[in-house]
Design a protein around this motif. Structure first.
Motif, PDB file in Angstrom:
ATOM      1  N   LEU A   4       0.827  -1.206   0.000  1.00  0.00           N
ATOM      2  CA  LEU A   4       0.000   0.000   0.000  1.00  0.00           C
ATOM      3  C   LEU A   4       0.863   1.258   0.000  1.00  0.00           C
ATOM      4  O   LEU A   4       0.589   2.211  -0.740  1.00  0.00           O
ATOM      5  CB  LEU A   4      -0.945  -0.002   1.203  1.00  0.00           C
ATOM      6  N   LEU A   5       1.905   1.262   0.821  1.00  0.00           N
ATOM      7  CA  LEU A   5       2.798   2.421   0.850  1.00  0.00           C
ATOM      8  C   LEU A   5       3.449   2.643  -0.513  1.00  0.00           C
ATOM      9  O   LEU A   5       3.553   3.777  -0.987  1.00  0.00           O
ATOM     10  CB  LEU A   5       3.874   2.225   1.918  1.00  0.00           C
ATOM     11  N   ASN A   6       3.866   1.553  -1.137  1.00  0.00           N
ATOM     12  CA  ASN A   6       4.488   1.671  -2.454  1.00  0.00           C
ATOM     13  C   ASN A   6       3.489   2.211  -3.475  1.00  0.00           C
ATOM     14  O   ASN A   6       3.829   3.045  -4.311  1.00  0.00           O
ATOM     15  CB  ASN A   6       5.017   0.308  -2.911  1.00  0.00           C
ATOM     16  N   ALA A   7       2.253   1.726  -3.400  1.00  0.00           N
ATOM     17  CA  ALA A   7       1.237   2.181  -4.343  1.00  0.00           C
ATOM     18  C   ALA A   7       0.902   3.651  -4.119  1.00  0.00           C
ATOM     19  O   ALA A   7       0.718   4.417  -5.081  1.00  0.00           O
ATOM     20  CB  ALA A   7      -0.025   1.324  -4.194  1.00  0.00           C
ATOM     21  N   VAL A   8       0.822   4.074  -2.866  1.00  0.00           N
ATOM     22  CA  VAL A   8       0.557   5.475  -2.549  1.00  0.00           C
ATOM     23  C   VAL A   8       1.686   6.358  -3.085  1.00  0.00           C
ATOM     24  O   VAL A   8       1.451   7.427  -3.672  1.00  0.00           O
ATOM     25  CB  VAL A   8       0.391   5.663  -1.026  1.00  0.00           C
ATOM     26  N   THR A   9       2.919   5.923  -2.897  1.00  0.00           N
ATOM     27  CA  THR A   9       4.076   6.693  -3.366  1.00  0.00           C
ATOM     28  C   THR A   9       4.031   6.885  -4.871  1.00  0.00           C
ATOM     29  O   THR A   9       4.294   7.982  -5.386  1.00  0.00           O
ATOM     30  CB  THR A   9       5.383   5.988  -2.967  1.00  0.00           C
ATOM     31  N   LYS A  10       3.685   5.833  -5.601  1.00  0.00           N
ATOM     32  CA  LYS A  10       3.616   5.926  -7.066  1.00  0.00           C
ATOM     33  C   LYS A  10       2.486   6.848  -7.507  1.00  0.00           C
ATOM     34  O   LYS A  10       2.625   7.607  -8.469  1.00  0.00           O
ATOM     35  CB  LYS A  10       3.440   4.532  -7.664  1.00  0.00           C
ATOM     36  N   LEU A  11       1.367   6.800  -6.786  1.00  0.00           N
ATOM     37  CA  LEU A  11       0.237   7.639  -7.170  1.00  0.00           C
ATOM     38  C   LEU A  11       0.549   9.127  -6.984  1.00  0.00           C
ATOM     39  O   LEU A  11       0.278   9.935  -7.871  1.00  0.00           O
ATOM     40  CB  LEU A  11      -1.007   7.261  -6.365  1.00  0.00           C
ATOM     41  N   VAL A  12       1.128   9.496  -5.845  1.00  0.00           N
ATOM     42  CA  VAL A  12       1.378  10.925  -5.595  1.00  0.00           C
ATOM     43  C   VAL A  12       2.459  11.468  -6.526  1.00  0.00           C
ATOM     44  O   VAL A  12       2.555  12.684  -6.731  1.00  0.00           O
ATOM     45  CB  VAL A  12       1.761  11.191  -4.121  1.00  0.00           C
ATOM     46  N   ALA A  13       3.273  10.578  -7.113  1.00  0.00           N
ATOM     47  CA  ALA A  13       4.274  11.019  -8.077  1.00  0.00           C
ATOM     48  C   ALA A  13       3.650  11.352  -9.429  1.00  0.00           C
ATOM     49  O   ALA A  13       4.247  12.065 -10.239  1.00  0.00           O
ATOM     50  CB  ALA A  13       5.350   9.953  -8.254  1.00  0.00           C
ATOM     51  N   LEU A  14       2.426  10.857  -9.666  1.00  0.00           N
ATOM     52  CA  LEU A  14       1.773  11.042 -10.962  1.00  0.00           C
ATOM     53  C   LEU A  14       0.634  12.061 -10.936  1.00  0.00           C
ATOM     54  O   LEU A  14       0.224  12.564 -11.990  1.00  0.00           O
ATOM     55  CB  LEU A  14       1.212   9.701 -11.451  1.00  0.00           C
ATOM     56  N   VAL A  15       0.132  12.366  -9.750  1.00  0.00           N
ATOM     57  CA  VAL A  15      -1.090  13.158  -9.633  1.00  0.00           C
ATOM     58  C   VAL A  15      -0.794  14.448  -8.872  1.00  0.00           C
ATOM     59  O   VAL A  15      -0.010  14.458  -7.920  1.00  0.00           O
ATOM     60  CB  VAL A  15      -2.181  12.340  -8.908  1.00  0.00           C
ATOM     61  N   SER A  16      -1.414  15.530  -9.281  1.00  0.00           N
ATOM     62  CA  SER A  16      -1.200  16.827  -8.640  1.00  0.00           C
ATOM     63  C   SER A  16      -1.724  16.818  -7.202  1.00  0.00           C
ATOM     64  O   SER A  16      -2.632  16.042  -6.859  1.00  0.00           O
ATOM     65  CB  SER A  16      -1.913  17.923  -9.424  1.00  0.00           C
ATOM     66  N   PRO A  17      -1.179  17.667  -6.347  1.00  0.00           N
ATOM     67  CA  PRO A  17      -1.656  17.747  -4.960  1.00  0.00           C
ATOM     68  C   PRO A  17      -3.151  18.018  -4.854  1.00  0.00           C
ATOM     69  O   PRO A  17      -3.827  17.481  -3.964  1.00  0.00           O
ATOM     70  CB  PRO A  17      -0.835  18.902  -4.376  1.00  0.00           C
ATOM     71  N   SER A  18      -3.705  18.849  -5.742  1.00  0.00           N
ATOM     72  CA  SER A  18      -5.137  19.149  -5.668  1.00  0.00           C
ATOM     73  C   SER A  18      -5.970  17.905  -5.945  1.00  0.00           C
ATOM     74  O   SER A  18      -7.032  17.700  -5.314  1.00  0.00           O
ATOM     75  CB  SER A  18      -5.500  20.249  -6.658  1.00  0.00           C
ATOM     76  N   LYS A  19      -5.528  17.068  -6.864  1.00  0.00           N
ATOM     77  CA  LYS A  19      -6.253  15.830  -7.141  1.00  0.00           C
ATOM     78  C   LYS A  19      -6.093  14.823  -6.005  1.00  0.00           C
ATOM     79  O   LYS A  19      -7.031  14.068  -5.711  1.00  0.00           O
ATOM     80  CB  LYS A  19      -5.786  15.240  -8.466  1.00  0.00           C
ATOM     81  N   ILE A  20      -4.942  14.815  -5.373  1.00  0.00           N
ATOM     82  CA  ILE A  20      -4.762  13.957  -4.197  1.00  0.00           C
ATOM     83  C   ILE A  20      -5.730  14.386  -3.097  1.00  0.00           C
ATOM     84  O   ILE A  20      -6.337  13.550  -2.408  1.00  0.00           O
ATOM     85  CB  ILE A  20      -3.306  14.010  -3.689  1.00  0.00           C
ATOM     86  N   GLU A  21      -5.893  15.690  -2.922  1.00  0.00           N
ATOM     87  CA  GLU A  21      -6.847  16.187  -1.914  1.00  0.00           C
ATOM     88  C   GLU A  21      -8.268  15.758  -2.263  1.00  0.00           C
ATOM     89  O   GLU A  21      -9.056  15.402  -1.365  1.00  0.00           O
ATOM     90  CB  GLU A  21      -6.757  17.715  -1.828  1.00  0.00           C
ATOM     91  N   ALA A  22      -8.611  15.780  -3.558  1.00  0.00           N
ATOM     92  CA  ALA A  22      -9.961  15.364  -3.977  1.00  0.00           C
ATOM     93  C   ALA A  22     -10.167  13.882  -3.709  1.00  0.00           C
ATOM     94  O   ALA A  22     -11.239  13.464  -3.249  1.00  0.00           O
ATOM     95  CB  ALA A  22     -10.154  15.669  -5.465  1.00  0.00           C
TER      96      ALA A  22
END
Length: 253
Positions: A4-22
């Motif tokens: 899960l940590l690895n998947a989260v790390t990969k996602l935040v590297a691809l998606v803007s902070p505003s989309k992560i907040e959404a």
């Protein structure tokens, strides 16, 4: 937890902070069994959708609530932003460009580095000539009280390899700079050359480039480099250059 940590790390590297907040907002109050909460519509690229799917799949193998996963995403995104602010790497390029990749020119980066220097600047080049804009920036830096040092290859008469004399050129152009050469070259460095092309300012900004300190290299040749802001590399480079002075590997001239 690691998948899960690895998947989260990969996602935040691809998606803007505003989309992560959404995404985090939609995850709050949910559980893995609730499905993907219409999250795929938040992200736009196939790579981001795949990364989000990996997060959801890894989440289903845990007992964590959506609130915890939301916190993980926000924390990872904040850490990534902070790391990017503290340690940034930029591509620097002189020569033909395309509309597909944004780059900064070698001369622009070097001039900015010199102009931003507040305490000290150290430049290393094989040769140096025909760079009036850089000379002006270096003299301005000296007038501001910036400790300015330059290492170049020596001429044949000084124990170096060049028919021209970069030391004399820079002494005439930047008379208050401290100039250095590498002429005492014991084995295994016999016949070695000052072939590095680097600049470092205030232990915080380092520029590594293929370009010599010449007009053609800074403006016309195809040259590549990287600008490093923050992190340990600029301070390590600065400390290494000063250690070469202290151990008399390079000498002032």
């Amino acid at each position: 937890m690691d998948p899960l940590l690895n998947a989260v790390t990969k996602l935040v590297a691809l998606v803007s902070p505003s989309k992560i907040e959404a995404i985090a907002s939609r995850l709050r109050g949910t559980h893995p069994s609730d499905g993907e909460q219409n999250l795929q519509e938040v992200v736009g690229t196939p790579a981001a959708r795949s990364a989000l799917g990996a997060v959801m799949m890894a989440w289903r193998d845990t007992a964590l609530t959506g609130d915890i996963l939301a916190g993980m995403l926000l924390g990872a995104a904040h850490t990534r932003q902070q790391t990017q602010r503290d340690h940034n790497v930029e591509l620097v390029w002189t020569g033909p460009t395309t509309p597909f990749v944004a780059t900064r020119r070698t001369d622009q980066v070097l001039l900015d580095l010199i102009r931003q220097a507040k305490r000290e600047v150290f430049i290393v080049s094989f040769v140096a000539y025909d760079v009036p804009s850089v000379v002006a920036a270096l003299n301005d830096a000296i007038d501001r009280g910036v400790d300015t040092r330059i290492l170049v290859e020596a001429s044949l008469t000084q124990g170096g390899s060049l028919l021209v004399d970069p030391v004399a050129t820079m002494r005439n152009a930047v008379p208050s700079a401290r100039l250095y050469v590498w002429t005492d070259r014991p084995h295994p460095f016999t016949n070695g050359r000052v072939h590095a092309k680097v600049a470092v300012a205030d232990s915080t900004i380092a520029f590594l480039t293929s370009a010599n300190l010449t007009g053609h290299a800074l403006e016309k040749n195809m040259e590549a480099g990287v600008l490093l802001t923050g992190g340990s590399t600029p301070s390590n480079l600065r400390d290494h250059m000063f250690a070469l002075i202290e151990t008399k590997v390079i000498r002032s001239t």
